[in-house]
Design an enzyme around this catalytic site. Structure first.
Site, PDB file in Angstrom:
ATOM      1  N   ASP A 123      49.810  34.916  41.646  1.00  0.00           N
ATOM      2  CA  ASP A 123      50.565  33.937  40.464  1.00  0.00           C
ATOM      3  C   ASP A 123      49.230  33.268  39.819  1.00  0.00           C
ATOM      4  O   ASP A 123      48.248  32.991  40.190  1.00  0.00           O
ATOM      5  CB  ASP A 123      51.394  32.767  41.125  1.00  0.00           C
ATOM      6  CG  ASP A 123      51.954  31.948  40.195  1.00  0.00           C
ATOM      7  OD1 ASP A 123      53.506  32.260  40.296  1.00  0.00           O
ATOM      8  OD2 ASP A 123      51.864  31.251  39.227  1.00  0.00           O
ATOM      9  N   ILE A 124      49.531  33.252  38.525  1.00  0.00           N
ATOM     10  CA  ILE A 124      48.418  32.885  37.487  1.00  0.00           C
ATOM     11  C   ILE A 124      48.373  31.335  37.607  1.00  0.00           C
ATOM     12  O   ILE A 124      47.312  30.753  37.417  1.00  0.00           O
ATOM     13  CB  ILE A 124      48.896  33.041  35.928  1.00  0.00           C
ATOM     14  CG1 ILE A 124      47.548  32.991  35.176  1.00  0.00           C
ATOM     15  CG2 ILE A 124      50.046  32.084  35.641  1.00  0.00           C
ATOM     16  CD1 ILE A 124      47.853  33.817  33.719  1.00  0.00           C
ATOM     17  N   ASN A 137      63.509  31.349  43.082  1.00  0.00           N
ATOM     18  CA  ASN A 137      64.401  30.590  42.068  1.00  0.00           C
ATOM     19  C   ASN A 137      64.989  31.301  41.309  1.00  0.00           C
ATOM     20  O   ASN A 137      64.962  32.441  40.619  1.00  0.00           O
ATOM     21  CB  ASN A 137      63.104  29.844  41.081  1.00  0.00           C
ATOM     22  CG  ASN A 137      62.022  28.957  41.770  1.00  0.00           C
ATOM     23  OD1 ASN A 137      62.574  28.295  43.025  1.00  0.00           O
ATOM     24  ND2 ASN A 137      60.879  28.964  41.517  1.00  0.00           N
ATOM     25  N   GLY A 177      65.224  26.656  38.634  1.00  0.00           N
ATOM     26  CA  GLY A 177      63.964  26.299  38.345  1.00  0.00           C
ATOM     27  C   GLY A 177      63.306  27.561  37.769  1.00  0.00           C
ATOM     28  O   GLY A 177      62.085  27.955  37.718  1.00  0.00           O
ATOM     29  N   GLN A 178      64.088  28.723  37.577  1.00  0.00           N
ATOM     30  CA  GLN A 178      63.641  30.104  37.218  1.00  0.00           C
ATOM     31  C   GLN A 178      63.244  30.008  35.741  1.00  0.00           C
ATOM     32  O   GLN A 178      63.846  29.500  34.942  1.00  0.00           O
ATOM     33  CB  GLN A 178      64.962  31.014  37.467  1.00  0.00           C
ATOM     34  CG  GLN A 178      64.262  32.418  37.092  1.00  0.00           C
ATOM     35  CD  GLN A 178      65.247  33.618  37.396  1.00  0.00           C
ATOM     36  OE1 GLN A 178      66.610  33.149  37.549  1.00  0.00           O
ATOM     37  NE2 GLN A 178      65.139  34.803  37.041  1.00  0.00           N
ATOM     38  N   HIS A 235      62.064  37.559  40.852  1.00  0.00           N
ATOM     39  CA  HIS A 235      60.899  37.626  41.517  1.00  0.00           C
ATOM     40  C   HIS A 235      60.821  36.712  42.541  1.00  0.00           C
ATOM     41  O   HIS A 235      61.589  35.696  42.576  1.00  0.00           O
ATOM     42  CB  HIS A 235      59.829  37.231  40.590  1.00  0.00           C
ATOM     43  CG  HIS A 235      60.065  35.867  39.796  1.00  0.00           C
ATOM     44  ND1 HIS A 235      60.810  35.657  38.775  1.00  0.00           N
ATOM     45  CD2 HIS A 235      59.699  34.699  39.855  1.00  0.00           C
ATOM     46  CE1 HIS A 235      61.005  34.424  38.349  1.00  0.00           C
ATOM     47  NE2 HIS A 235      59.931  33.754  39.264  1.00  0.00           N
ATOM     48  N   HIS A 273      58.599  34.573  45.278  1.00  0.00           N
ATOM     49  CA  HIS A 273      57.325  33.832  45.456  1.00  0.00           C
ATOM     50  C   HIS A 273      56.827  33.859  46.864  1.00  0.00           C
ATOM     51  O   HIS A 273      57.729  33.653  47.873  1.00  0.00           O
ATOM     52  CB  HIS A 273      57.188  32.325  45.036  1.00  0.00           C
ATOM     53  CG  HIS A 273      57.698  32.191  43.718  1.00  0.00           C
ATOM     54  ND1 HIS A 273      56.375  31.781  42.804  1.00  0.00           N
ATOM     55  CD2 HIS A 273      59.067  31.968  43.126  1.00  0.00           C
ATOM     56  CE1 HIS A 273      57.000  31.589  41.554  1.00  0.00           C
ATOM     57  NE2 HIS A 273      58.585  31.787  41.878  1.00  0.00           N
TER      58      HIS A 273
HETATM   59  P1  5GP Z   1      59.582  30.896  38.205  1.00  0.00           P
HETATM   60  O1  5GP Z   1      59.624  29.320  37.770  1.00  0.00           O
HETATM   61  O2  5GP Z   1      60.163  31.415  37.208  1.00  0.00           O
HETATM   62  O3  5GP Z   1      60.240  31.045  39.432  1.00  0.00           O
HETATM   63  O4  5GP Z   1      58.310  31.544  38.483  1.00  0.00           O
HETATM   64  C1  5GP Z   1      57.435  32.214  37.541  1.00  0.00           C
HETATM   65  C2  5GP Z   1      56.082  32.268  37.875  1.00  0.00           C
HETATM   66  O5  5GP Z   1      55.350  33.124  37.192  1.00  0.00           O
HETATM   67  C3  5GP Z   1      55.229  30.956  37.791  1.00  0.00           C
HETATM   68  O6  5GP Z   1      54.893  30.676  39.086  1.00  0.00           O
HETATM   69  C4  5GP Z   1      54.174  31.292  36.988  1.00  0.00           C
HETATM   70  O7  5GP Z   1      52.997  30.663  37.150  1.00  0.00           O
HETATM   71  C5  5GP Z   1      53.963  32.611  36.890  1.00  0.00           C
HETATM   72  N1  5GP Z   1      53.379  33.578  35.774  1.00  0.00           N
HETATM   73  C6  5GP Z   1      53.774  33.179  34.523  1.00  0.00           C
HETATM   74  N2  5GP Z   1      53.236  33.731  33.806  1.00  0.00           N
HETATM   75  C7  5GP Z   1      52.294  34.650  34.528  1.00  0.00           C
HETATM   76  C8  5GP Z   1      51.369  35.505  34.071  1.00  0.00           C
HETATM   77  O8  5GP Z   1      51.109  35.758  33.001  1.00  0.00           O
HETATM   78  N3  5GP Z   1      50.858  36.174  35.027  1.00  0.00           N
HETATM   79  C9  5GP Z   1      50.935  35.823  36.525  1.00  0.00           C
HETATM   80  N4  5GP Z   1      50.271  36.319  37.345  1.00  0.00           N
HETATM   81  N5  5GP Z   1      51.752  34.972  36.763  1.00  0.00           N
HETATM   82  C10 5GP Z   1      52.527  34.228  35.897  1.00  0.00           C
END
Ligand code: 5GP
Length: 117
Positions: free
Chosen positions: A34-35, A90, A96-97, A103, A105
């Site tokens: 994750d970034i 999520n 919180g998606q 995806h 985590h």
């Molecule tokens: P969500 O909040 O949708 O469950 O998770 C999305 C995740 O994607 C977040 O934890 C966010 O840090 C990660 N993310 C967003 N943009 C990027 C990216 O460009 N590269 C990577 N590796 N992770 C990302």
């Protein structure tokens, strides 16, 4: 979440248009760091075939099984399998998606509190 699924960041990572630190890959799934990590280990695991979320993916039990198995493999590879870890999917606005591409985590490397916020 209104972004067309093929334009999402994760679809672009699958196509190699955006770089990612790959941890694990099979024909059907891709796992990368994750970034913005929320734990010492924070890996995102996605299906290579775009699908919006867990609800849309629910008819495809085979893919979901592969996704979950990949999470366990990621935990093993990153060294958190023995101490314990968390898998989070999520889903939707209240879940919180933020990226509209299914995806999971994989989080670990520290004791995780419960319940989440
Ligand atoms: P969500 O909040 O949708 O469950 O998770 C999305 C995740 O994607 C977040 O934890 C966010 O840090 C990660 N993310 C967003 N943009 C990027 C990216 O460009 N590269 C990577 N590796 N992770 C990302």
């Amino acid at each position: 979440m209104d972004t067309p699924i093929t334009d999402t960041i994760f679809a672009r990572i699958v196509r190699g248009e955006i770089p990612a630190q790959i941890v694990y890959e099979t024909d059907s799934v891709l796992a990368f760091h994750d970034i913005a990590p929320q734990a010492p280990v924070h890996v995102v695991v996605i299906p290579k075939t775009p699908v919006r979320d867990l609800v849309e993916a629910s008819p495809d039990a085979e893919m979901l099984g592969q996704l979950l198995a990949a999470c366990a493999e990621v935990a093993r590879i990153t060294g958190i399998g023995a101490s314990g870890f968390r898998v989070v999917v999520n889903t939707g606005q209240d879940g919180g998606q933020t990226v509209g591409y299914l995806h999971a985590h994989v989080l670990g490397g520290r004791a995780l509190s419960w319940p989440p916020g």
